[in-house]
Enzyme design. Sequence first.
Site, PDB file in Angstrom:
ATOM      1  N   ARG A   6       0.369   7.138  -6.913  1.00  0.00           N
ATOM      2  CA  ARG A   6       1.171   5.851  -7.296  1.00  0.00           C
ATOM      3  C   ARG A   6       1.594   5.922  -8.416  1.00  0.00           C
ATOM      4  O   ARG A   6       1.309   6.589  -9.382  1.00  0.00           O
ATOM      5  CB  ARG A   6       0.104   4.425  -7.295  1.00  0.00           C
ATOM      6  N   ARG A  62      16.627  11.497  -4.858  1.00  0.00           N
ATOM      7  CA  ARG A  62      17.483  12.589  -4.215  1.00  0.00           C
ATOM      8  C   ARG A  62      18.441  13.266  -5.271  1.00  0.00           C
ATOM      9  O   ARG A  62      18.841  14.303  -4.865  1.00  0.00           O
ATOM     10  CB  ARG A  62      18.503  11.712  -3.360  1.00  0.00           C
ATOM     11  N   CYS A  74      13.666   2.801   0.252  1.00  0.00           N
ATOM     12  CA  CYS A  74      13.278   1.584  -0.634  1.00  0.00           C
ATOM     13  C   CYS A  74      13.242   0.148   0.020  1.00  0.00           C
ATOM     14  O   CYS A  74      13.816   0.169   1.028  1.00  0.00           O
ATOM     15  CB  CYS A  74      14.903   1.407  -1.490  1.00  0.00           C
ATOM     16  N   GLU A  77       9.403  -5.538  -3.161  1.00  0.00           N
ATOM     17  CA  GLU A  77       8.269  -6.143  -3.234  1.00  0.00           C
ATOM     18  C   GLU A  77       8.097  -7.756  -2.867  1.00  0.00           C
ATOM     19  O   GLU A  77       9.109  -8.369  -2.927  1.00  0.00           O
ATOM     20  CB  GLU A  77       7.512  -6.202  -4.741  1.00  0.00           C
ATOM     21  N   ARG A  89       8.282   0.416  -8.405  1.00  0.00           N
ATOM     22  CA  ARG A  89       6.930   1.022  -7.795  1.00  0.00           C
ATOM     23  C   ARG A  89       7.071   2.229  -6.920  1.00  0.00           C
ATOM     24  O   ARG A  89       8.270   2.084  -6.192  1.00  0.00           O
ATOM     25  CB  ARG A  89       5.954  -0.124  -7.041  1.00  0.00           C
ATOM     26  N   TYR A 107       1.706   5.165 -14.585  1.00  0.00           N
ATOM     27  CA  TYR A 107       2.313   3.962 -15.216  1.00  0.00           C
ATOM     28  C   TYR A 107       3.107   4.055 -16.337  1.00  0.00           C
ATOM     29  O   TYR A 107       2.455   4.371 -17.331  1.00  0.00           O
ATOM     30  CB  TYR A 107       1.344   2.875 -15.094  1.00  0.00           C
ATOM     31  N   ARG A 115      -2.073  -1.475 -14.135  1.00  0.00           N
ATOM     32  CA  ARG A 115      -3.339  -0.529 -14.145  1.00  0.00           C
ATOM     33  C   ARG A 115      -3.944  -0.017 -15.361  1.00  0.00           C
ATOM     34  O   ARG A 115      -3.785   1.200 -15.616  1.00  0.00           O
ATOM     35  CB  ARG A 115      -3.109   0.669 -13.184  1.00  0.00           C
TER      36      ARG A 115
END
Length: 121
Positions: A6, A62, A74, A77, A89, A107, A115
């Site tokens: 992540r 890419r 893609c 959210e 993200r 992050y 986080r």
Amino acid sequence: MVRGLRGATTVEYDEEQSVLEATKVLVEEMAKENSISPSDIISVLVSTTTDVKSTFPAKAVRSINGWMYVPVMCTHEMDVPGSMPLCIRVLMHVNTDIPQRFIKHIYQNEAIKLRPDLQKK
């Protein structure tokens, strides 16, 4: 073994070059910190908050040398009131022998606030 890596970052403005650069920097650090090469990657899912719409962040992925055949998608959210704006993200699915507890999730920028428990001490 398949693992999920992540990462998240933010941009100051929804501007194409900013989105592409922030995405590229994030993905490259995710791969570097986890010793991942493009041939290890199963797929990459990139999501943005709904205020990011100037470009597809997948273009940045890419554009990385050796990554042109990595499957990238893609999406947006959920638009949750009060959520972090201008956020990108990434969820990278990879083949790796790294145990889950040693995966380094990355992050950057304002997304560090998402986080704080995963930040290097």
